[in-house]
Design a protein around this motif. Structure first.
Motif, PDB file in Angstrom:
ATOM      1  N   UNK A 194      15.710 -12.392 -39.033  1.00 14.37           N
ATOM      2  CA  UNK A 194      14.676 -11.879 -39.938  1.00 14.37           C
ATOM      3  C   UNK A 194      13.683 -10.989 -39.199  1.00 14.37           C
ATOM      4  N   UNK A 195      13.640 -11.076 -37.872  1.00 17.59           N
ATOM      5  CA  UNK A 195      12.623 -10.381 -37.088  1.00 17.59           C
ATOM      6  C   UNK A 195      13.006  -8.949 -36.751  1.00 17.59           C
ATOM      7  N   UNK A 196      14.277  -8.711 -36.401  1.00 22.26           N
ATOM      8  CA  UNK A 196      14.693  -7.411 -35.857  1.00 22.26           C
ATOM      9  C   UNK A 196      15.742  -6.695 -36.715  1.00 22.26           C
ATOM     10  N   UNK A 197      15.930  -7.137 -37.948  1.00 24.75           N
ATOM     11  CA  UNK A 197      16.791  -6.457 -38.918  1.00 24.75           C
ATOM     12  C   UNK A 197      18.214  -6.226 -38.400  1.00 24.75           C
ATOM     13  N   UNK A 198      18.735  -7.175 -37.648  1.00 27.73           N
ATOM     14  CA  UNK A 198      20.093  -7.088 -37.131  1.00 27.73           C
ATOM     15  C   UNK A 198      20.179  -6.706 -35.668  1.00 27.73           C
ATOM     16  N   UNK A 199      19.135  -6.062 -35.135  1.00 30.72           N
ATOM     17  CA  UNK A 199      19.131  -5.674 -33.727  1.00 30.72           C
ATOM     18  C   UNK A 199      19.242  -6.885 -32.809  1.00 30.72           C
ATOM     19  N   UNK A 200      18.762  -8.038 -33.289  1.00 25.64           N
ATOM     20  CA  UNK A 200      18.768  -9.238 -32.469  1.00 25.64           C
ATOM     21  C   UNK A 200      20.155  -9.797 -32.201  1.00 25.64           C
ATOM     22  N   UNK A 201      21.178  -9.325 -32.935  1.00 24.50           N
ATOM     23  CA  UNK A 201      22.551  -9.753 -32.663  1.00 24.50           C
ATOM     24  C   UNK A 201      23.109  -8.885 -31.539  1.00 24.50           C
ATOM     25  N   UNK A 202      22.476  -8.986 -30.406  1.00 14.56           N
ATOM     26  CA  UNK A 202      22.708  -8.048 -29.311  1.00 14.56           C
ATOM     27  C   UNK A 202      24.048  -8.287 -28.619  1.00 14.56           C
ATOM     28  N   UNK A 203      24.437  -9.545 -28.485  1.00 12.74           N
ATOM     29  CA  UNK A 203      25.739  -9.854 -27.889  1.00 12.74           C
ATOM     30  C   UNK A 203      26.870  -9.357 -28.775  1.00 12.74           C
ATOM     31  N   UNK A 204      26.730  -9.565 -30.081  1.00  9.94           N
ATOM     32  CA  UNK A 204      27.726  -9.037 -31.013  1.00  9.94           C
ATOM     33  C   UNK A 204      27.868  -7.523 -30.843  1.00  9.94           C
ATOM     34  N   UNK A 205      26.724  -6.863 -30.743  1.00 10.62           N
ATOM     35  CA  UNK A 205      26.723  -5.406 -30.647  1.00 10.62           C
ATOM     36  C   UNK A 205      27.351  -4.929 -29.337  1.00 10.62           C
ATOM     37  N   UNK A 206      27.068  -5.608 -28.245  1.00  6.85           N
ATOM     38  CA  UNK A 206      27.654  -5.203 -26.968  1.00  6.85           C
ATOM     39  C   UNK A 206      29.166  -5.443 -26.938  1.00  6.85           C
ATOM     40  N   UNK A 207      29.616  -6.423 -27.687  1.00  8.92           N
ATOM     41  CA  UNK A 207      31.048  -6.691 -27.743  1.00  8.92           C
ATOM     42  C   UNK A 207      31.762  -5.697 -28.657  1.00  8.92           C
ATOM     43  N   UNK A 208      31.098  -5.292 -29.744  1.00  8.68           N
ATOM     44  CA  UNK A 208      31.691  -4.372 -30.714  1.00  8.68           C
ATOM     45  C   UNK A 208      30.675  -3.261 -30.999  1.00  8.68           C
ATOM     46  N   UNK A 209      30.464  -2.406 -30.018  1.00  4.27           N
ATOM     47  CA  UNK A 209      29.378  -1.432 -30.105  1.00  4.27           C
ATOM     48  C   UNK A 209      29.587  -0.370 -31.178  1.00  4.27           C
ATOM     49  N   UNK A 210      30.816  -0.205 -31.641  1.00  2.00           N
ATOM     50  CA  UNK A 210      31.080   0.809 -32.656  1.00  2.00           C
ATOM     51  C   UNK A 210      30.914   0.320 -34.076  1.00  2.00           C
ATOM     52  N   UNK A 211      30.651  -0.963 -34.272  1.00  2.00           N
ATOM     53  CA  UNK A 211      30.519  -1.510 -35.626  1.00  2.00           C
ATOM     54  C   UNK A 211      29.143  -1.220 -36.195  1.00  2.00           C
ATOM     55  N   UNK A 212      29.106  -0.825 -37.457  1.00  2.00           N
ATOM     56  CA  UNK A 212      27.828  -0.601 -38.136  1.00  2.00           C
ATOM     57  C   UNK A 212      27.155  -1.925 -38.473  1.00  2.00           C
ATOM     58  N   UNK A 213      27.957  -2.947 -38.745  1.00  2.00           N
ATOM     59  CA  UNK A 213      27.438  -4.273 -39.073  1.00  2.00           C
ATOM     60  C   UNK A 213      27.352  -5.101 -37.793  1.00  2.00           C
ATOM     61  N   UNK A 214      26.134  -5.446 -37.384  1.00  2.00           N
ATOM     62  CA  UNK A 214      25.943  -6.195 -36.147  1.00  2.00           C
ATOM     63  C   UNK A 214      26.183  -7.697 -36.335  1.00  2.00           C
ATOM     64  N   UNK A 215      26.195  -8.174 -37.565  1.00  2.00           N
ATOM     65  CA  UNK A 215      26.458  -9.584 -37.819  1.00  2.00           C
ATOM     66  C   UNK A 215      27.941  -9.882 -37.754  1.00  2.00           C
ATOM     67  N   UNK A 216      28.285 -11.092 -37.325  1.00  2.00           N
ATOM     68  CA  UNK A 216      29.688 -11.508 -37.245  1.00  2.00           C
ATOM     69  C   UNK A 216      29.898 -12.808 -38.015  1.00  2.00           C
ATOM     70  N   UNK A 217      29.112 -13.830 -37.711  1.00  2.00           N
ATOM     71  CA  UNK A 217      29.253 -15.116 -38.397  1.00  2.00           C
ATOM     72  C   UNK A 217      28.556 -15.069 -39.761  1.00  2.00           C
ATOM     73  N   UNK A 218      28.858 -16.049 -40.607  1.00  2.00           N
ATOM     74  CA  UNK A 218      28.383 -16.030 -41.995  1.00  2.00           C
ATOM     75  C   UNK A 218      26.865 -16.000 -42.098  1.00  2.00           C
ATOM     76  N   UNK A 219      26.196 -16.625 -41.134  1.00  2.00           N
ATOM     77  CA  UNK A 219      24.732 -16.700 -41.198  1.00  2.00           C
ATOM     78  C   UNK A 219      24.060 -15.510 -40.528  1.00  2.00           C
ATOM     79  N   UNK A 220      24.824 -14.658 -39.878  1.00  2.00           N
ATOM     80  CA  UNK A 220      24.257 -13.511 -39.160  1.00  2.00           C
ATOM     81  C   UNK A 220      24.155 -12.315 -40.104  1.00  2.00           C
ATOM     82  N   UNK A 221      23.157 -12.380 -40.964  1.00  2.00           N
ATOM     83  CA  UNK A 221      22.954 -11.328 -41.967  1.00  2.00           C
ATOM     84  C   UNK A 221      22.242 -10.144 -41.319  1.00  2.00           C
ATOM     85  N   UNK A 222      22.864  -8.996 -41.402  1.00  2.00           N
ATOM     86  CA  UNK A 222      22.321  -7.771 -40.827  1.00  2.00           C
ATOM     87  C   UNK A 222      21.655  -6.983 -41.963  1.00  2.00           C
ATOM     88  N   UNK A 223      20.335  -7.092 -42.059  1.00  2.00           N
ATOM     89  CA  UNK A 223      19.622  -6.474 -43.175  1.00  2.00           C
ATOM     90  C   UNK A 223      19.724  -4.950 -43.153  1.00  2.00           C
TER      91      UNK A 223
END
Length: 244
Positions: A194-223
């Motif tokens: 809720x704080x960083x609008x998806x930016x906080x899923x930083x490990x997800x992003x580093x693993x899949x840097x080309x994805x527009x959606x930074x969330x991976x698990x069901x609770x990782x909502x990327x606003x």
């Protein structure tokens, strides 16, 4: 209450254009847009980042370098190679300015297709522009602050973009959890960002840097991605299908 609302609006609007325009568009090109829409985003980034305005070119190039050299000596920002958060941000500032003002040579792979509007960047990044925004923030506080502690939020308004950078580039490489084993120290800060609008899923992003959606698990909502879906439906942008 007016001061809190003002700071919250600055926080999320400035953050949105950082993650939507500078990060997911300029650096990673997870979607396309028309030249007119791009110019609108340049302008709105200036409006909502204000005294913290960041160039799409400087940010985009530096962020690509961060991915290429994550947590090595060539990384523009890494807790592994800076003694404290202040030295990291100072070094980041210097590298960003060197890139943006083209004082250093940068490999083509970092600059390819990164958007740039040089005349606007020169104006928006100028000292005069930053001081005008700082003065407007101060006038707002003079008009609406009702308690002494609210003035503690004025420096947050002045330096909001660097604060966003600290949260991700420092704390998200030290604290949090990992969904993916990667070669760097990136972590996901919050299970529900809720704080960083998806930016906080930083490990997800580093693993899949080309994805527009930074969330991976069901609770990782990327606003931010949720907003991008709406903008795609409205045809303001066109999401790259391979990045969702």
């Amino acid at each position: 209450m007016s001061i809190l609302i003002f700071v919250i609006i600055l926080w999320y609007t400035g953050l949105f254009f950082q993650t939507f325009f500078l990060h997911r568009y300029a650096a990673h090109q997870t979607f396309t847009m028309s030249k007119m829409a791009e110019r609108v985003c340049f302008f709105l980034t200036w409006v909502f980042q204000g005294s913290n305005y960041l160039s799409a070119y400087g940010y985009g190039v530096m962020h690509r370098m961060h991915h290429a050299y994550a947590d090595t000596e060539k990384d523009p920002h890494s807790p592994k190679y800076d003694a404290n958060v202040f030295s990291m941000m100072w070094r980041t500032k210097n590298i960003y300015q060197d890139i943006n003002q083209k004082r250093i040579a940068v490999a083509d792979k970092f600059t390819k297709n990164v958007p740039q509007w040089e005349s606007f960047d020169k104006f928006a990044s100028s000292r005069a522009s930053r001081l005008v925004w700082a003065a407007l923030y101060t006038l707002f506080f003079i008009a609406f602050a009702t308690a002494w502690w609210q003035w503690l939020l004025l420096p947050v308004a002045f330096f909001m973009a660097p604060i966003h950078g600290v949260i991700i580039n420092w704390f998200a490489h030290i604290y949090g959890y990992r969904n993916f084993e990667v070669s760097d120290t990136s972590k996901n800060l919050l299970p529900f960002d809720f704080l960083m609008m998806g930016e906080g899923y930083h490990n997800n992003h580093h693993s899949h840097s080309g994805r527009a959606n930074f969330g991976v698990k069901w609770h990782e909502i990327d606003f931010t991605y949720c907003i991008m879906i709406v903008l795609d439906k409205l045809r303001f942008i066109k999401l790259n299908k391979s990045t969702s």
